[in-house]
Design an enzyme around this catalytic site. Structure first.
Site, mmCIF file in Angstrom:
data_model
loop_
_atom_site.group_PDB
_atom_site.id
_atom_site.type_symbol
_atom_site.label_atom_id
_atom_site.label_comp_id
_atom_site.label_asym_id
_atom_site.label_seq_id
_atom_site.Cartn_x
_atom_site.Cartn_y
_atom_site.Cartn_z
ATOM 1 N NE ARG A 43 -4.122 -1.486 -0.246
ATOM 2 C CZ ARG A 43 -5.264 -1.655 0.419
ATOM 3 N NH1 ARG A 43 -5.260 -1.913 1.688
ATOM 4 N NH2 ARG A 43 -6.423 -1.569 -0.217
ATOM 5 C CD GLN B 249 -2.497 6.213 -3.683
ATOM 6 O OE1 GLN B 249 -2.760 7.095 -4.497
ATOM 7 N NE2 GLN B 249 -2.338 6.449 -2.401
ATOM 8 C CG ASP C 101 -4.718 -0.750 -3.790
ATOM 9 O OD1 ASP C 101 -5.206 -1.887 -3.688
ATOM 10 O OD2 ASP C 101 -4.471 -0.020 -2.822
ATOM 11 C CB SER D 2 -8.033 0.577 -3.384
ATOM 12 O OG SER D 2 -7.220 0.594 -2.252
ATOM 13 C CE1 TYR E 103 -4.377 -3.370 4.604
ATOM 14 C CE2 TYR E 103 -1.978 -3.297 4.548
ATOM 15 C CZ TYR E 103 -3.195 -3.389 3.889
ATOM 16 O OH TYR E 103 -3.227 -3.499 2.535
HETATM 17 P P1 NAD Z 1 -9.220 -3.674 5.093
HETATM 18 O O1 NAD Z 1 -10.160 -4.127 4.028
HETATM 19 O O2 NAD Z 1 -8.039 -4.530 5.400
HETATM 20 O O3 NAD Z 1 -10.050 -3.459 6.453
HETATM 21 C C1 NAD Z 1 -11.229 -2.704 6.466
HETATM 22 C C2 NAD Z 1 -11.310 -1.901 7.728
HETATM 23 O O4 NAD Z 1 -11.637 -2.736 8.821
HETATM 24 C C3 NAD Z 1 -10.024 -1.180 8.120
HETATM 25 O O5 NAD Z 1 -10.265 0.200 8.184
HETATM 26 C C4 NAD Z 1 -9.698 -1.761 9.486
HETATM 27 O O6 NAD Z 1 -9.106 -0.822 10.363
HETATM 28 C C5 NAD Z 1 -11.068 -2.172 9.979
HETATM 29 N N1 NAD Z 1 -11.072 -3.137 11.095
HETATM 30 C C6 NAD Z 1 -10.285 -4.204 11.306
HETATM 31 N N2 NAD Z 1 -10.607 -4.806 12.477
HETATM 32 C C7 NAD Z 1 -11.642 -4.113 13.008
HETATM 33 C C8 NAD Z 1 -12.416 -4.242 14.163
HETATM 34 N N3 NAD Z 1 -12.182 -5.206 15.041
HETATM 35 N N4 NAD Z 1 -13.393 -3.340 14.386
HETATM 36 C C9 NAD Z 1 -13.638 -2.342 13.505
HETATM 37 N N5 NAD Z 1 -12.932 -2.166 12.389
HETATM 38 C C10 NAD Z 1 -11.953 -3.037 12.134
HETATM 39 O O7 NAD Z 1 -8.749 -2.190 4.815
HETATM 40 P P2 NAD Z 1 -8.558 -1.430 3.433
HETATM 41 O O8 NAD Z 1 -9.818 -0.898 2.977
HETATM 42 O O9 NAD Z 1 -7.835 -2.324 2.508
HETATM 43 O O10 NAD Z 1 -7.634 -0.213 3.882
HETATM 44 C C11 NAD Z 1 -6.667 -0.306 4.908
HETATM 45 C C12 NAD Z 1 -5.904 0.997 5.020
HETATM 46 O O11 NAD Z 1 -5.022 1.145 3.954
HETATM 47 C C13 NAD Z 1 -6.784 2.222 5.000
HETATM 48 O O12 NAD Z 1 -6.234 3.178 5.847
HETATM 49 C C14 NAD Z 1 -6.649 2.711 3.626
HETATM 50 O O13 NAD Z 1 -6.945 4.090 3.503
HETATM 51 C C15 NAD Z 1 -5.210 2.423 3.393
HETATM 52 N N6 NAD Z 1 -4.917 2.352 1.985
HETATM 53 C C16 NAD Z 1 -3.755 2.929 1.539
HETATM 54 C C17 NAD Z 1 -3.447 2.875 0.186
HETATM 55 C C18 NAD Z 1 -2.199 3.478 -0.356
HETATM 56 O O14 NAD Z 1 -1.604 4.299 0.293
HETATM 57 N N7 NAD Z 1 -1.766 3.075 -1.517
HETATM 58 C C19 NAD Z 1 -4.296 2.237 -0.696
HETATM 59 C C20 NAD Z 1 -5.456 1.662 -0.206
HETATM 60 C C21 NAD Z 1 -5.747 1.719 1.151
#
Ligand code: NAD
Length: 371
Positions: free
Chosen positions: A119, A124, A127, A130, A229
């Site tokens: 990530r 991006q 990804d 996403s 994460y």
């Molecule tokens: P994910 O699908 O792995 O998880 C979804 C959400 O579930 C996350 O926000 C996580 O904190 C939450 N979660 C986990 N356990 C939990 C619990 N017990 N109770 C409540 N919530 C809980 O996450 P994602 O959508 O793939 O994104 C993860 C992070 O990565 C985010 O901050 C996202 O913005 C970031 N991200 C960064 C990039 C990048 O920089 N290239 C790209 C995509 C996502």
């Protein structure tokens, strides 16, 4: 090089790994040819003639497509496809790297699992998690609205006032945030919970309320150091979290759960007790069912009714919006494939020291690339 796109055979999978738009870009400059299995785009509303017009050649069988130097896939090859995978070919797709990769390793292909993409900002545009989670979050709200027997917005009519729907979103990653934005457009009042306090600002900027479990200093530090994460939380935290979620779920009409911890079972956030405490007529849409589910009653692709509460757990919402999910997925893959070629000479140049290449490579030359 020849790039091949077989049709997906996994049940219910309607996406395709290339679109006429990406085919056009791949064949531009004459370095690559693209072959597409006839019918591969059909369920994503793409006809063979559209691919042909973009410069692809249509082939009758999956075996023909798998003969290519690079094979683009949505799902990992199913067992009947494995014998078709050519030794030494490059395979790119959502390869389920947390499941056994033995069959894939044995093919001798060099395989890249897009789920493992780091990530980082350079990645991006590639990804896929996403781009597909964004679609899942949007569609989850529409699925919830479909199963909910009431309006989402507050309405004042001659026949009286209709109450606004209260939506609780658990997990504010990409899918959760899109669910918030979509529910907002439909006029709902939204609350959001996530273990990462860092998302509070994003949630509030979308017009939703962030509900929090108070974290100790040590818990806060541990969470911040988990690389963006979520991580597994302590039992004490889980108890405080369960109490908060139960209280908020009781007041909600719709609960959309998107909580995931990479490579681990999904946290069980909506327990039997929580469902028992919810209002009849309310709806839970669980997006984490493939990882075991956030709700105790979730059964993949079924609607379970408990205590008058409908629990819906679609295993692949992006496949239900195959035209747009394919368009975004195919662009992600195009950007990834470009990374495998030298920008100046156009020659294939797989730099295994590149963070993106090293992060996604799961096997090569008949051996796993990761421990
Ligand atoms: P994910 O699908 O792995 O998880 C979804 C959400 O579930 C996350 O926000 C996580 O904190 C939450 N979660 C986990 N356990 C939990 C619990 N017990 N109770 C409540 N919530 C809980 O996450 P994602 O959508 O793939 O994104 C993860 C992070 O990565 C985010 O901050 C996202 O913005 C970031 N991200 C960064 C990039 C990048 O920089 N290239 C790209 C995509 C996502």
């Amino acid at each position: 090089m020849q790039i091949g796109v077989p049709a997906e055979i996994y049940p219910g999978e309607a996406r395709v790994a290339a679109t006429p738009e990406t085919v056009k870009k791949l064949v531009a400059g004459g370095r690559h040819t693209v072959i597409i299995q006839s019918g591969a785009g059909e369920r994503a509303a793409i006809r063979d003639i559209d691919y042909e017009a973009a410069g692809a050649r249509i082939v009758p069988t999956a075996g023909d497509a798998y003969q290519s130097d690079i094979v683009l896939k949505v799902r990992r090859p199913e067992p009947p496809e494995l014998p078709l995978v050519r030794k030494g070919s490059l395979l790119v797709g959502l390869l389920s790297p947390h499941e056994s990769l033995d069959g894939l390793v044995a093919t001798g292909a060099m395989a890249f699992a897009m789920e493992l993409l780091p990530r980082i900002s350079r990645a991006q545009a590639m990804d896929v998690l996403s781009s597909q989670a964004n679609i899942a979050g949007y569609k989850a709200v529409l699925v919830a609205a479909y199963h909910y027997g009431r309006f989402m917005p507050m309405l004042m009519t001659a026949a009286g006032t209709v109450k606004v729907a209260r939506v609780l979103v658990l997990g504010a990653g990409v899918a959760g945030l899109q669910a918030v934005a979509t529910a907002k457009r439909l006029g709902a009042v939204i609350e959001v919970f996530d273990v990462r306090p860092a998302v509070k600002e994003q949630v509030e900027s979308l017009g939703a309320k962030f509900v929090e479990v108070a974290l100790s200093e040590a818990e806060l530090k541990a969470q911040e150091s988990a690389g963006g994460y979520a991580r597994e939380m302590s039992d004490d935290y889980k108890q405080r979290q369960a109490a908060l979620i139960q209280e908020r779920a009781k007041a909600a009409d719709i609960v959309i759960t998107t909580a995931l911890i990479p490579g681990r079972p999904a946290p069980r956030l909506v327990t039997e007790d929580t469902v028992a405490a919810m209002k009849p007529g309310s709806v839970v849409v669980d997006l984490a069912v493939k990882q075991g589910g956030n709700c105790a009653f979730s059964v993949a692709d079924e609607v379970v009714v408990k205590n008058g509460v409908k629990i819906v757990a679609p295993s692949s919402l992006p496949a239900q919006m195959a035209a747009d999910s394919s368009a975004l997925y195919a662009r992600n893959l195009l950007n990834f494939v470009n990374l495998l070629f030298d920008a100046k000479t156009g020659e294939l140049k797989i730099d295994r020291s590149d963070e993106i290449v090293a992060g996604t490579l799961v096997c090569a030359d008949g051996a796993p690339a990761r421990s």
